[in-house]
Write an enzyme that holds these catalytic residues in place. Structure first.
Site, PDB file in Angstrom:
ATOM      1  N   ASP A   1      47.184  14.452 -29.571  1.00 47.97           N
ATOM      2  CA  ASP A   1      47.270  15.541 -28.597  1.00 47.97           C
ATOM      3  C   ASP A   1      47.425  16.831 -29.387  1.00 47.97           C
ATOM      4  O   ASP A   1      48.437  17.016 -30.083  1.00 47.97           O
ATOM      5  CB  ASP A   1      48.478  15.294 -27.685  1.00 47.97           C
ATOM      6  CG  ASP A   1      48.624  16.373 -26.613  1.00 47.97           C
ATOM      7  OD1 ASP A   1      47.985  17.451 -26.740  1.00 47.97           O
ATOM      8  OD2 ASP A   1      49.376  16.142 -25.652  1.00 47.97           O
ATOM      9  N   VAL A   2      46.435  17.725 -29.303  1.00 45.93           N
ATOM     10  CA  VAL A   2      46.479  18.934 -30.142  1.00 45.93           C
ATOM     11  C   VAL A   2      47.608  19.880 -29.738  1.00 45.93           C
ATOM     12  O   VAL A   2      47.900  20.824 -30.468  1.00 45.93           O
ATOM     13  CB  VAL A   2      45.117  19.681 -30.166  1.00 45.93           C
ATOM     14  CG1 VAL A   2      44.019  18.803 -30.716  1.00 45.93           C
ATOM     15  CG2 VAL A   2      44.765  20.246 -28.788  1.00 45.93           C
TER      16      VAL A   2
ATOM     17  N   TYR B   1      41.365  31.159 -18.935  1.00 41.81           N
ATOM     18  CA  TYR B   1      40.423  30.469 -19.828  1.00 41.81           C
ATOM     19  C   TYR B   1      39.761  31.476 -20.768  1.00 41.81           C
ATOM     20  O   TYR B   1      39.643  31.238 -21.977  1.00 41.81           O
ATOM     21  CB  TYR B   1      39.379  29.727 -18.993  1.00 41.81           C
ATOM     22  CG  TYR B   1      38.363  28.977 -19.817  1.00 41.81           C
ATOM     23  CD1 TYR B   1      38.742  27.843 -20.536  1.00 41.81           C
ATOM     24  CD2 TYR B   1      37.037  29.393 -19.887  1.00 41.81           C
ATOM     25  CE1 TYR B   1      37.813  27.147 -21.302  1.00 41.81           C
ATOM     26  CE2 TYR B   1      36.106  28.701 -20.639  1.00 41.81           C
ATOM     27  CZ  TYR B   1      36.495  27.581 -21.348  1.00 41.81           C
ATOM     28  OH  TYR B   1      35.586  26.900 -22.111  1.00 41.81           O
TER      29      TYR B   1
ATOM     30  N   ASP C   1      41.417  12.602 -30.300  1.00 42.29           N
ATOM     31  CA  ASP C   1      41.323  12.899 -28.868  1.00 42.29           C
ATOM     32  C   ASP C   1      42.575  12.376 -28.174  1.00 42.29           C
ATOM     33  O   ASP C   1      43.136  11.345 -28.564  1.00 42.29           O
ATOM     34  CB  ASP C   1      40.065  12.241 -28.274  1.00 42.29           C
ATOM     35  CG  ASP C   1      39.608  12.909 -26.982  1.00 42.29           C
ATOM     36  OD1 ASP C   1      38.543  13.552 -26.999  1.00 42.29           O
ATOM     37  OD2 ASP C   1      40.322  12.790 -25.959  1.00 42.29           O
TER      38      ASP C   1
ATOM     39  N   ILE D   1      30.712  17.812 -25.492  1.00 38.72           N
ATOM     40  CA  ILE D   1      30.252  18.514 -26.699  1.00 38.72           C
ATOM     41  C   ILE D   1      30.814  17.845 -27.951  1.00 38.72           C
ATOM     42  O   ILE D   1      30.092  17.638 -28.940  1.00 38.72           O
ATOM     43  CB  ILE D   1      30.673  20.005 -26.630  1.00 38.72           C
ATOM     44  CG1 ILE D   1      29.876  20.718 -25.526  1.00 38.72           C
ATOM     45  CG2 ILE D   1      30.487  20.688 -27.975  1.00 38.72           C
ATOM     46  CD1 ILE D   1      30.383  22.119 -25.182  1.00 38.72           C
TER      47      ILE D   1
ATOM     48  N   SER E   1      33.457  30.110 -26.457  1.00 37.18           N
ATOM     49  CA  SER E   1      32.747  30.039 -25.174  1.00 37.18           C
ATOM     50  C   SER E   1      32.099  31.382 -24.879  1.00 37.18           C
ATOM     51  O   SER E   1      32.546  32.428 -25.380  1.00 37.18           O
ATOM     52  CB  SER E   1      33.741  29.709 -24.053  1.00 37.18           C
ATOM     53  OG  SER E   1      33.145  29.866 -22.775  1.00 37.18           O
TER      54      SER E   1
ATOM     55  N   LYS F   1      39.740  31.721 -24.918  1.00 40.10           N
ATOM     56  CA  LYS F   1      38.538  31.655 -25.760  1.00 40.10           C
ATOM     57  C   LYS F   1      38.323  32.963 -26.537  1.00 40.10           C
ATOM     58  O   LYS F   1      37.793  32.940 -27.649  1.00 40.10           O
ATOM     59  CB  LYS F   1      37.322  31.304 -24.905  1.00 40.10           C
ATOM     60  CG  LYS F   1      37.378  29.860 -24.362  1.00 40.10           C
ATOM     61  CD  LYS F   1      37.469  28.842 -25.492  1.00 40.10           C
ATOM     62  CE  LYS F   1      37.457  27.407 -24.986  1.00 40.10           C
ATOM     63  NZ  LYS F   1      37.460  26.419 -26.080  1.00 40.10           N
TER      64      LYS F   1
ATOM     65  N   ASN G   1      37.436  21.434 -31.315  1.00 40.31           N
ATOM     66  CA  ASN G   1      36.642  21.476 -30.081  1.00 40.31           C
ATOM     67  C   ASN G   1      37.452  21.132 -28.835  1.00 40.31           C
ATOM     68  O   ASN G   1      37.061  21.507 -27.736  1.00 40.31           O
ATOM     69  CB  ASN G   1      35.460  20.509 -30.252  1.00 40.31           C
ATOM     70  CG  ASN G   1      34.758  20.226 -28.959  1.00 40.31           C
ATOM     71  OD1 ASN G   1      33.962  21.021 -28.476  1.00 40.31           O
ATOM     72  ND2 ASN G   1      35.087  19.081 -28.349  1.00 40.31           N
TER      73      ASN G   1
ATOM     74  N   THR H   1      27.352  27.568 -20.008  1.00 38.83           N
ATOM     75  CA  THR H   1      27.774  26.404 -19.212  1.00 38.83           C
ATOM     76  C   THR H   1      26.970  25.183 -19.656  1.00 38.83           C
ATOM     77  O   THR H   1      25.740  25.187 -19.605  1.00 38.83           O
ATOM     78  CB  THR H   1      27.559  26.662 -17.721  1.00 38.83           C
ATOM     79  OG1 THR H   1      28.228  27.882 -17.377  1.00 38.83           O
ATOM     80  CG2 THR H   1      28.126  25.518 -16.888  1.00 38.83           C
TER      81      THR H   1
HETATM   82  N1  LIG Z   1      31.198  22.440 -20.787  1.00 38.57           N
HETATM   83  C1  LIG Z   1      31.063  23.753 -20.834  1.00 38.57           C
HETATM   84  O1  LIG Z   1      30.394  24.373 -20.001  1.00 38.57           O
HETATM   85  C2  LIG Z   1      31.686  24.541 -21.951  1.00 38.57           C
HETATM   86  C3  LIG Z   1      31.247  25.851 -22.162  1.00 38.57           C
HETATM   87  C4  LIG Z   1      31.815  26.598 -23.192  1.00 38.57           C
HETATM   88  C5  LIG Z   1      32.800  26.040 -23.989  1.00 38.57           C
HETATM   89  N2  LIG Z   1      33.209  24.762 -23.743  1.00 38.57           N
HETATM   90  C6  LIG Z   1      34.264  24.234 -24.621  1.00 38.57           C
HETATM   91  O2  LIG Z   1      33.782  23.078 -25.244  1.00 38.57           O
HETATM   92  C7  LIG Z   1      34.869  22.220 -25.542  1.00 38.57           C
HETATM   93  C8  LIG Z   1      34.540  20.814 -25.055  1.00 38.57           C
HETATM   94  O3  LIG Z   1      34.247  20.867 -23.679  1.00 38.57           O
HETATM   95  P1  LIG Z   1      33.463  19.706 -22.913  1.00 38.57           P
HETATM   96  O4  LIG Z   1      32.691  20.357 -21.855  1.00 38.57           O
HETATM   97  O5  LIG Z   1      32.797  18.811 -23.891  1.00 38.57           O
HETATM   98  O6  LIG Z   1      34.721  18.987 -22.216  1.00 38.57           O
HETATM   99  P2  LIG Z   1      35.068  17.441 -21.927  1.00 38.57           P
HETATM  100  O7  LIG Z   1      36.152  17.506 -20.901  1.00 38.57           O
HETATM  101  O8  LIG Z   1      33.826  16.659 -21.647  1.00 38.57           O
HETATM  102  O9  LIG Z   1      35.676  16.956 -23.304  1.00 38.57           O
HETATM  103  C9  LIG Z   1      36.886  17.482 -23.786  1.00 38.57           C
HETATM  104  C10 LIG Z   1      37.568  16.427 -24.656  1.00 38.57           C
HETATM  105  O10 LIG Z   1      38.762  17.037 -25.165  1.00 38.57           O
HETATM  106  C11 LIG Z   1      39.833  16.116 -25.029  1.00 38.57           C
HETATM  107  N3  LIG Z   1      41.098  16.833 -24.924  1.00 38.57           N
HETATM  108  C12 LIG Z   1      41.520  17.620 -23.912  1.00 38.57           C
HETATM  109  N4  LIG Z   1      42.763  18.068 -24.159  1.00 38.57           N
HETATM  110  C13 LIG Z   1      43.132  17.539 -25.348  1.00 38.57           C
HETATM  111  C14 LIG Z   1      44.310  17.619 -26.127  1.00 38.57           C
HETATM  112  N5  LIG Z   1      45.398  18.303 -25.716  1.00 38.57           N
HETATM  113  N6  LIG Z   1      44.352  16.958 -27.312  1.00 38.57           N
HETATM  114  C15 LIG Z   1      43.286  16.232 -27.731  1.00 38.57           C
HETATM  115  N7  LIG Z   1      42.154  16.102 -27.011  1.00 38.57           N
HETATM  116  C16 LIG Z   1      42.084  16.747 -25.834  1.00 38.57           C
HETATM  117  C17 LIG Z   1      39.513  15.323 -23.766  1.00 38.57           C
HETATM  118  O11 LIG Z   1      40.194  14.063 -23.731  1.00 38.57           O
HETATM  119  C18 LIG Z   1      37.994  15.181 -23.869  1.00 38.57           C
HETATM  120  O12 LIG Z   1      37.633  14.001 -24.584  1.00 38.57           O
HETATM  121  C19 LIG Z   1      36.114  22.851 -24.918  1.00 38.57           C
HETATM  122  O13 LIG Z   1      36.812  23.574 -25.901  1.00 38.57           O
HETATM  123  C20 LIG Z   1      35.514  23.807 -23.891  1.00 38.57           C
HETATM  124  O14 LIG Z   1      36.373  24.900 -23.633  1.00 38.57           O
HETATM  125  C21 LIG Z   1      32.681  23.996 -22.750  1.00 38.57           C
END
Ligand SMILES: NC(=O)c1ccc[n+]([C@@H]2O[C@H](COP(=O)([O-])OP(=O)(O)OC[C@H]3O[C@@H](n4cnc5c(N)ncnc54)[C@H](O)[C@@H]3O)[C@@H](O)[C@H]2O)c1
Length: 267
Positions: A71-72, A163, A55, A36, A150, A167, A98, A195
């Site tokens: 690292d956040v 989780y 990231d 995302i 989420s 959220k 994000n 999702t």
């Molecule tokens: N994929 C889903 O179904 C979904 C649904 C609802 C919400 N989300 C939310 O969307 C967001 C992105 O999810 P995604 O599916 O794109 O995941 P993803 O795993 O594809 O991408 C997440 C990114 O965040 C980075 N990251 C993780 N921990 C970190 C940290 N401590 N510091 C800096 N960077 C960090 C990772 O390196 C990665 O590049 C998240 O907050 C997730 O909770 C995802």
């Protein structure tokens, strides 16, 4: 009588050409190297933003963006990354919080250190990045923060206790921040994806006993019968982040195929 605005918000609705909503603006996208976040970074860039991807692992970030390792969950890392963005571009207008990680299990399953780790990244991480960026956002004529929450913030999903707690906190944090910073001209909103088809969900599926059956179950859970695409979430983020959402703050947009709000009859 309402309290007068300390910093008057712009009274004039900006004229913005479609495709140029972010001309001249600088955006930070955390977790922007994958899924995302990567789609959001590309979408904002396509509409004129200069984008910094923060990231933990920016190795897959698009070369179009300014990639910074951050690292956040580490305040010093966040502060130095935000300072690097400000030094590079001279301003910060948009923050997309994000970055996030998943957690599975009931409330009985995760030990305290896992609770602390996930809340540290998913919730406090957004506070850290926002806090570091606030001095720059206060200077922006088009300041906006968008958090990725989420469907887990608004619906009870099985095996997602930690989780979902993280959220739900993001949703509450979004509203509280929107109230705190309205009078500084900073809008704060969030998106609630269902999702979504990202590497994260790919990892979840590949660890399932029957990945095809797991994918079919996740698709069937959403009324529109498929996973959400990262680009669909990015479109909602871009709307909320952009100047044409100037009257929208403290809001959440569900991008979940109707999962939160619809109750369909079986055909
Ligand atoms: N994929 C889903 O179904 C979904 C649904 C609802 C919400 N989300 C939310 O969307 C967001 C992105 O999810 P995604 O599916 O794109 O995941 P993803 O795993 O594809 O991408 C997440 C990114 O965040 C980075 N990251 C993780 N921990 C970190 C940290 N401590 N510091 C800096 N960077 C960090 C990772 O390196 C990665 O590049 C998240 O907050 C997730 O909770 C995802």
């Amino acid at each position: 009588m309402p309290e007068p605005l300390r910093t008057p918000l712009p009274r004039v609705v900006p004229r913005v050409l479609p495709g140029h909503e972010f001309d001249g603006l600088v955006a930070i996208v955390t977790g922007g190297a994958s899924g995302i976040g990567a789609a959001v970074a590309d979408r904002l860039h396509a509409a004129g933003a200069r984008v910094a991807v923060l990231d933990r692992d920016p190795s897959h970030a698009s070369p179009e963006h300014f990639a910074v390792t951050a690292d956040v969950s580490d305040d010093a890392s966040v502060r130095s990354a935000v300072a690097a963005v400000a030094a590079r571009f001279g301003r910060i207008d948009v923050v997309v919080n994000n970055a996030g990680v998943g957690a599975q299990g009931t409330v009985a399953d995760n030990p305290d250190d896992e609770w602390a780790r996930v809340l540290d990244i998913n919730v406090i991480g957004m506070a850290r990045v926002s806090r570091a960026a606030l001095p720059f956002l206060r200077e922006s004529p088009a300041a906006s923060i968008v958090n990725t929450a989420s469907i887990a913030a608004t619906a009870g999903l099985p095996q997602r206790a930690l989780y979902s707690a993280s959220k739900g906190a993001v949703l509450a944090l979004t509203r509280a921040m929107a109230a705190d910073h309205l009078r500084e001209g900073i809008r704060v909103n969030c998106v609630n994806p269902g999702t979504a088809d990202t590497p994260w969900v790919g990892r979840l599926l590949s660890s399932a006993a029957d990945p095809a059956a797991e994918r079919a179950a996740l698709e069937a859970r959403q009324p529109h019968g498929r996973l959400v695409s990262a680009d669909e979430v990015a479109e909602a983020v871009a709307y909320l982040a952009g100047p044409l959402a100037g009257s929208t703050t403290g809001a959440s947009i569900a991008v979940d195929g109707g999962m939160q709000n619809l109750r369909l009859r079986a055909e």
